[in-house]
Design a protein around this motif. Structure first.
Motif, short mmCIF file in Angstrom:
data_model
loop_
_atom_site.label_atom_id
_atom_site.label_comp_id
_atom_site.label_asym_id
_atom_site.label_seq_id
_atom_site.Cartn_x
_atom_site.Cartn_y
_atom_site.Cartn_z
N GLU A 20 0.87 -1.19 0.00
CA GLU A 20 0.00 0.00 0.00
C GLU A 20 0.90 1.23 0.00
N PHE A 21 0.87 1.93 -1.12
CA PHE A 21 1.72 3.10 -1.32
C PHE A 21 3.19 2.76 -1.05
N GLY A 22 3.64 1.60 -1.58
CA GLY A 22 5.03 1.20 -1.50
C GLY A 22 5.42 0.50 -0.22
N LYS A 23 4.48 0.33 0.72
CA LYS A 23 4.78 -0.34 1.98
C LYS A 23 4.10 -1.70 2.01
N PHE A 24 4.81 -2.68 2.55
CA PHE A 24 4.26 -4.04 2.62
C PHE A 24 2.95 -4.02 3.41
N ASP A 25 1.92 -4.68 2.80
CA ASP A 25 0.59 -4.63 3.40
C ASP A 25 -0.01 -6.02 3.61
N GLY A 26 0.74 -7.07 3.27
CA GLY A 26 0.21 -8.41 3.53
C GLY A 26 0.49 -9.38 2.39
N VAL A 27 0.11 -10.63 2.64
CA VAL A 27 0.29 -11.71 1.67
C VAL A 27 -1.07 -12.22 1.26
N LEU A 28 -1.31 -12.31 -0.02
CA LEU A 28 -2.59 -12.79 -0.55
C LEU A 28 -2.49 -14.29 -0.82
N GLU A 29 -3.39 -15.07 -0.20
CA GLU A 29 -3.44 -16.51 -0.39
C GLU A 29 -4.10 -16.82 -1.73
N PRO A 30 -4.03 -18.09 -2.18
CA PRO A 30 -4.69 -18.46 -3.45
C PRO A 30 -6.20 -18.17 -3.39
N GLY A 31 -6.72 -17.63 -4.48
CA GLY A 31 -8.14 -17.30 -4.57
C GLY A 31 -8.35 -15.93 -5.17
N CYS A 32 -9.57 -15.40 -5.03
CA CYS A 32 -9.94 -14.10 -5.59
C CYS A 32 -9.94 -13.05 -4.46
N HIS A 33 -9.34 -11.95 -4.75
CA HIS A 33 -9.20 -10.90 -3.72
C HIS A 33 -9.64 -9.54 -4.29
N PHE A 34 -10.16 -8.72 -3.37
CA PHE A 34 -10.54 -7.34 -3.72
C PHE A 34 -9.35 -6.45 -3.43
N PRO A 36 -8.41 -2.59 -3.98
CA PRO A 36 -8.75 -1.22 -4.45
C PRO A 36 -7.50 -0.43 -4.79
N TRP A 37 -7.10 -0.52 -6.02
CA TRP A 37 -5.88 0.14 -6.46
C TRP A 37 -5.98 1.66 -6.36
N ILE A 38 -7.23 2.14 -6.33
CA ILE A 38 -7.42 3.59 -6.24
C ILE A 38 -6.96 4.13 -4.88
N PHE A 39 -6.80 3.21 -3.88
CA PHE A 39 -6.30 3.61 -2.56
C PHE A 39 -4.82 3.25 -2.38
N GLY A 40 -4.14 3.04 -3.47
CA GLY A 40 -2.70 2.80 -3.43
C GLY A 40 -2.31 1.35 -3.16
N LYS A 41 -3.29 0.44 -3.20
CA LYS A 41 -2.98 -0.97 -2.95
C LYS A 41 -2.66 -1.66 -4.29
N ARG A 42 -1.65 -2.45 -4.27
CA ARG A 42 -1.27 -3.14 -5.50
C ARG A 42 -0.42 -4.38 -5.16
N VAL A 43 -0.34 -5.32 -6.11
CA VAL A 43 0.48 -6.53 -5.97
C VAL A 43 1.82 -6.27 -6.64
N VAL A 44 2.90 -6.49 -5.88
CA VAL A 44 4.23 -6.20 -6.42
C VAL A 44 4.98 -7.46 -6.85
N GLY A 45 4.45 -8.62 -6.55
CA GLY A 45 5.13 -9.84 -6.97
C GLY A 45 4.43 -11.09 -6.48
N TYR A 46 4.85 -12.22 -7.06
CA TYR A 46 4.28 -13.53 -6.70
C TYR A 46 5.42 -14.45 -6.29
N LEU A 47 5.09 -15.36 -5.38
CA LEU A 47 6.03 -16.39 -4.96
C LEU A 47 5.38 -17.76 -5.09
N SER A 48 6.10 -18.70 -5.67
CA SER A 48 5.59 -20.07 -5.79
C SER A 48 5.88 -20.85 -4.51
N LEU A 49 4.90 -21.62 -4.07
CA LEU A 49 5.06 -22.47 -2.88
C LEU A 49 5.47 -23.90 -3.25
N ARG A 50 5.65 -24.14 -4.50
CA ARG A 50 6.03 -25.48 -4.96
C ARG A 50 7.51 -25.76 -4.64
#
Length: 285
Positions: A20-34, A36-50
């Motif tokens: 969120e605005f360049g600061k770590f805000d959490g880890v998203l588990e597999p599935g569909c997530h909301f 709101p990029w308009i509030f500065g939230k974005r995904v910066v990368g993915y990690l494989s658990l395999r």
């Protein structure tokens, strides 16, 4: 299209790093997530658990100064609860693991001779795994297993080792062959000795039987024909033996013919010659 409606899908066996605005805000588990990029939230990368695999080839030297290439197979995976550490603390995971593998192998193999290195592959793999586990756990990675899949000496060393093994096996073969020939010769000699012993025993028994037979013949003839002496009987036996001998010569000789005197007087001549020979032998005594 999903980002337009602030929706994001994370695939199975993977996690997404959210900021969120360049600061770590959490880890998203597999599935569909909301999101709101308009509030500065974005995904910066993915990690494989395999479970991932890294093959590391490390050149080093053994205690007996033989250069070898050790091939290590490292299996690792990202810890879901440490995904942020795995994403932010390391920029190049594979290079980091490779550096630790090099360090452990080059500290362990030089303490071993070449033959010991082949025998103690499991100990080398265990040392690498323990060191990686301590180092990588701080970065959010789990070392599943470490294997030393191959130790490759230089080609000239391989040829020398093969020549040594060939020479050893040839020497063993020669020793076994010589031992087998020795046993054959011993058994053959034992067989010949036993054969000669039995042959001599047979000849002795044969001569004893002949002597016993002659004795019985002389005694029986003297009892049935009064007035005969033992010398007369022996003369007759000798004549009989002479003709038996001639018969055997004719039957067993390699020549196809045996020449003997022929005619009615021939028997008398033979008898006379034997008698004269016996008389001469008696006069010499």
């Amino acid at each position: 299209m999903g980002q337009l409606f602030c929706c994001l899908q994370v695939g199975q066996s993977s996690v997404a790093i959210k900021e969120e605005f360049g600061k770590f805000d959490g880890v998203l588990e597999p599935g569909c997530h909301f999101l709101p990029w308009i509030f500065g939230k974005r995904v910066v990368g993915y990690l494989s658990l395999r479970v991932q695999q890294l093959i590391v080839r490390c050149e080093t030297k053994t205690k007996d100064n033989v250069f070898v290439t050790v091939v290590a197979n490292v299996q690792y995976r990202t810890l879901a609860n440490r995904a942020s550490d795995a994403f932010y603390k390391l920029s190049n995971t594979k290079s980091q693991i490779q550096a630790y593998v090099f360090d452990v192998i080059r500290a362990t193999v030089p303490k071993l001779n070449l033959d010991d290195a082949f025998v103690q592959k499991n100990e080398i793999a265990k040392a690498v795994e323990e060191e990686l586990e301590k180092a990588m756990s701080a970065y959010g990675y789990e070392i599943v297993q470490t294997l030393i899949v191959d130790i490759e000496p230089d080609e000239q060393v391989k040829r020398a080792m093969n020549e040594i093994n060939t020479a050893v096996r040839q020497r063993m073969t020669a020793n076994e062959k010589a031992e087998a020939e020795k046993i054959i010769q011993i058994k053959k000699a034992e067989g010949e000795a036993e054969s000669k012993y039995l042959s001599g025993l047979g000849i002795a028994r044969q001569r004893q039987a002949i002597v016993d037979g002659l004795r019985d013949s002389v005694l029986g003839f003297a009892e049935n024909v009064p007035g005969t002496t033992a010398k007369d009987i022996m003369d007759m036996v000798l004549v009989t033996q002479y003709f038996d001998t001639m018969k055997e010569i004719g039957a067993t000789s390699k020549s196809s013919a045996v020449f003997i005197p022929h005619g009615p007087g021939a028997v008398r001549d033979v008898s006379t010659q034997i008698r004269e020979g016996l008389l001469q032998a008696s006069s010499l005594q």
